[in-house]
Write a protein that holds these residues in place. Sequence first.
Motif, PDB file in Angstrom:
ATOM      1  N   ALA A  48       0.873  -1.153  -0.091  1.00  0.00           N
ATOM      2  CA  ALA A  48      -0.078  -0.108  -0.001  1.00  0.00           C
ATOM      3  C   ALA A  48       0.949   1.014   0.028  1.00  0.00           C
ATOM      4  O   ALA A  48       2.063   1.139   0.460  1.00  0.00           O
ATOM      5  CB  ALA A  48      -0.847  -0.092   1.210  1.00  0.00           C
ATOM      6  N   PRO A  49       0.466   2.514  -0.617  1.00  0.00           N
ATOM      7  CA  PRO A  49       1.197   3.396  -0.544  1.00  0.00           C
ATOM      8  C   PRO A  49       1.592   4.004   0.772  1.00  0.00           C
ATOM      9  O   PRO A  49       0.873   3.567   1.932  1.00  0.00           O
ATOM     10  CB  PRO A  49       0.306   4.855  -1.204  1.00  0.00           C
ATOM     11  CG  PRO A  49      -0.600   3.800  -1.862  1.00  0.00           C
ATOM     12  CD  PRO A  49      -0.989   2.636  -1.184  1.00  0.00           C
ATOM     13  N   GLY A  50       2.754   4.454   1.177  1.00  0.00           N
ATOM     14  CA  GLY A  50       2.983   4.773   2.493  1.00  0.00           C
ATOM     15  C   GLY A  50       4.365   5.830   2.210  1.00  0.00           C
ATOM     16  O   GLY A  50       4.952   5.984   1.407  1.00  0.00           O
ATOM     17  N   THR A  51       4.480   6.471   3.670  1.00  0.00           N
ATOM     18  CA  THR A  51       5.860   7.140   3.784  1.00  0.00           C
ATOM     19  C   THR A  51       6.641   6.529   4.643  1.00  0.00           C
ATOM     20  O   THR A  51       6.355   5.945   5.747  1.00  0.00           O
ATOM     21  CB  THR A  51       5.574   8.657   4.142  1.00  0.00           C
ATOM     22  OG1 THR A  51       4.764   8.816   5.125  1.00  0.00           O
ATOM     23  CG2 THR A  51       4.739   9.465   3.068  1.00  0.00           C
ATOM     24  N   THR A  52       7.908   6.847   4.605  1.00  0.00           N
ATOM     25  CA  THR A  52       9.002   6.544   5.645  1.00  0.00           C
ATOM     26  C   THR A  52       8.887   7.428   6.934  1.00  0.00           C
ATOM     27  O   THR A  52       8.951   8.654   6.485  1.00  0.00           O
ATOM     28  CB  THR A  52      10.414   6.477   5.132  1.00  0.00           C
ATOM     29  OG1 THR A  52      10.239   5.477   3.871  1.00  0.00           O
ATOM     30  CG2 THR A  52      11.442   5.783   6.260  1.00  0.00           C
ATOM     31  N   PRO A  53       8.797   7.073   7.983  1.00  0.00           N
ATOM     32  CA  PRO A  53       8.871   7.916   9.086  1.00  0.00           C
ATOM     33  C   PRO A  53      10.197   8.818   9.193  1.00  0.00           C
ATOM     34  O   PRO A  53      11.109   8.282   8.813  1.00  0.00           O
ATOM     35  CB  PRO A  53       8.675   7.099  10.424  1.00  0.00           C
ATOM     36  CG  PRO A  53       8.319   5.617  10.022  1.00  0.00           C
ATOM     37  CD  PRO A  53       8.719   5.640   8.610  1.00  0.00           C
ATOM     38  N   SER A  54      10.023  10.014   9.566  1.00  0.00           N
ATOM     39  CA  SER A  54      11.190  10.873   9.706  1.00  0.00           C
ATOM     40  C   SER A  54      12.364  10.411  10.957  1.00  0.00           C
ATOM     41  O   SER A  54      13.223  10.719  10.562  1.00  0.00           O
ATOM     42  CB  SER A  54      10.712  12.229  10.181  1.00  0.00           C
ATOM     43  OG  SER A  54      10.231  12.172  11.671  1.00  0.00           O
ATOM     44  N   ALA A  55      11.949   9.327  11.693  1.00  0.00           N
ATOM     45  CA  ALA A  55      12.917   8.851  12.493  1.00  0.00           C
ATOM     46  C   ALA A  55      13.828   7.991  11.544  1.00  0.00           C
ATOM     47  O   ALA A  55      15.062   7.613  12.156  1.00  0.00           O
ATOM     48  CB  ALA A  55      12.267   7.970  13.621  1.00  0.00           C
ATOM     49  N   CYS A  56      13.767   7.757  10.643  1.00  0.00           N
ATOM     50  CA  CYS A  56      14.267   6.788   9.536  1.00  0.00           C
ATOM     51  C   CYS A  56      15.115   7.775   8.607  1.00  0.00           C
ATOM     52  O   CYS A  56      16.032   7.027   7.833  1.00  0.00           O
ATOM     53  CB  CYS A  56      13.530   5.958   8.922  1.00  0.00           C
ATOM     54  SG  CYS A  56      12.622   4.722   9.848  1.00  0.00           S
ATOM     55  N   ASP A  57      15.016   8.766   8.631  1.00  0.00           N
ATOM     56  CA  ASP A  57      15.753   9.967   7.592  1.00  0.00           C
ATOM     57  C   ASP A  57      17.389   9.469   7.863  1.00  0.00           C
ATOM     58  O   ASP A  57      17.953   9.638   9.026  1.00  0.00           O
ATOM     59  CB  ASP A  57      15.678  11.234   7.949  1.00  0.00           C
ATOM     60  CG  ASP A  57      14.068  11.891   7.594  1.00  0.00           C
ATOM     61  OD1 ASP A  57      13.481  10.969   6.866  1.00  0.00           O
ATOM     62  OD2 ASP A  57      13.954  12.958   7.865  1.00  0.00           O
ATOM     63  N   GLY A  58      17.978   9.585   6.583  1.00  0.00           N
ATOM     64  CA  GLY A  58      19.358   9.264   6.808  1.00  0.00           C
ATOM     65  C   GLY A  58      19.843   7.672   6.988  1.00  0.00           C
ATOM     66  O   GLY A  58      20.891   7.376   7.021  1.00  0.00           O
ATOM     67  N   MET A  59      18.845   6.735   7.148  1.00  0.00           N
ATOM     68  CA  MET A  59      19.099   5.399   7.397  1.00  0.00           C
ATOM     69  C   MET A  59      18.547   4.739   6.098  1.00  0.00           C
ATOM     70  O   MET A  59      17.743   5.123   5.037  1.00  0.00           O
ATOM     71  CB  MET A  59      18.312   5.201   8.312  1.00  0.00           C
ATOM     72  CG  MET A  59      18.670   5.422   9.804  1.00  0.00           C
ATOM     73  SD  MET A  59      17.404   4.934  11.254  1.00  0.00           S
ATOM     74  CE  MET A  59      18.002   3.199  11.168  1.00  0.00           C
ATOM     75  N   THR A  60      19.295   3.711   5.618  1.00  0.00           N
ATOM     76  CA  THR A  60      18.778   2.582   4.504  1.00  0.00           C
ATOM     77  C   THR A  60      17.537   1.908   5.308  1.00  0.00           C
ATOM     78  O   THR A  60      17.825   0.960   6.059  1.00  0.00           O
ATOM     79  CB  THR A  60      19.977   1.695   4.122  1.00  0.00           C
ATOM     80  OG1 THR A  60      21.000   2.572   4.005  1.00  0.00           O
ATOM     81  CG2 THR A  60      19.491   0.929   3.094  1.00  0.00           C
ATOM     82  N   VAL A  61      16.700   2.211   4.534  1.00  0.00           N
ATOM     83  CA  VAL A  61      15.344   1.608   4.664  1.00  0.00           C
ATOM     84  C   VAL A  61      14.844   0.914   3.396  1.00  0.00           C
ATOM     85  O   VAL A  61      14.469   1.641   2.364  1.00  0.00           O
ATOM     86  CB  VAL A  61      14.356   2.479   5.165  1.00  0.00           C
ATOM     87  CG1 VAL A  61      12.909   1.820   5.442  1.00  0.00           C
ATOM     88  CG2 VAL A  61      14.676   3.157   6.739  1.00  0.00           C
ATOM     89  N   THR A  62      14.541  -0.449   3.460  1.00  0.00           N
ATOM     90  CA  THR A  62      14.372  -1.139   2.076  1.00  0.00           C
ATOM     91  C   THR A  62      12.956  -1.954   2.530  1.00  0.00           C
ATOM     92  O   THR A  62      13.110  -2.937   3.408  1.00  0.00           O
ATOM     93  CB  THR A  62      15.436  -1.818   1.398  1.00  0.00           C
ATOM     94  OG1 THR A  62      16.717  -1.008   1.189  1.00  0.00           O
ATOM     95  CG2 THR A  62      14.977  -2.467   0.240  1.00  0.00           C
TER      96      THR A  62
END
Length: 165
Positions: A48-62
Motif C-alpha cells: 500500500a502507498p506509505g511514507t517512511t517515518p522521519s525517525a528513519c531519515d538518513g538510514m537505509t530503509v528497504t
Amino acid sequence: MTSGRFSFPTFALTLAGALLLAPGCGGGSSQGCTDCPPMEGTYGLEWAPGTTPSACDGMTVTLPEGPLEVSRQGSELTATLDGLTLRGTLYRTYDFSLAGNSLGQQSDGGTQWPDSTVLSGRYIPAIGDGGVPRLAGEWLGNFSSTMAGNTRRCSVTRSFTAPRQ
C-alpha cells in the motif's frame, strides 16, 4: 461448618480457570488451527502507498521485494522473504503471524534489510472459479544504523496484499 459460600482460594481458582477458557485467553482465536486452510505457497507482495517515518531519515530503509514463500506443518508456519526466515502460527480464524530476525550488516553499520520483521494478517481463500487465494495484512520492519558509535533505530509499518502466484 460451611455457609454455602465459596472460600476465597476456591473462588479465585474458579475465576482464574474461567478467564483462561474465555475467548482471547487461550480458548478463542489465539489457538493454532486444527483444520488448517492450505496457506502454503508462493505469494507476490503488493505494498500500500506509505511514507517512511522521519525517525528513519538518513538510514537505509528497504521494503522486502519478495516473493514470500510459505510452508505449513499443521498450524506452524515457516516462510522466507528476501532470504530472511520467518516462523509463526496460522490460527483457526485464518489469521496468521510470522516473525524473524536478520543478522546481515551493511558497510554503513546498518542493515540492508530490517533487523527484525513481523508479518501479521489473514489468509483469504479463493472465491469462485478462477479466484486466487491471497494474504492481506501489515508488515513491520525494525531498522538500525550505527554511526560514530551511536545507534539509531526506527520502525516502518506498511499494509500489504499478496496474491498466490
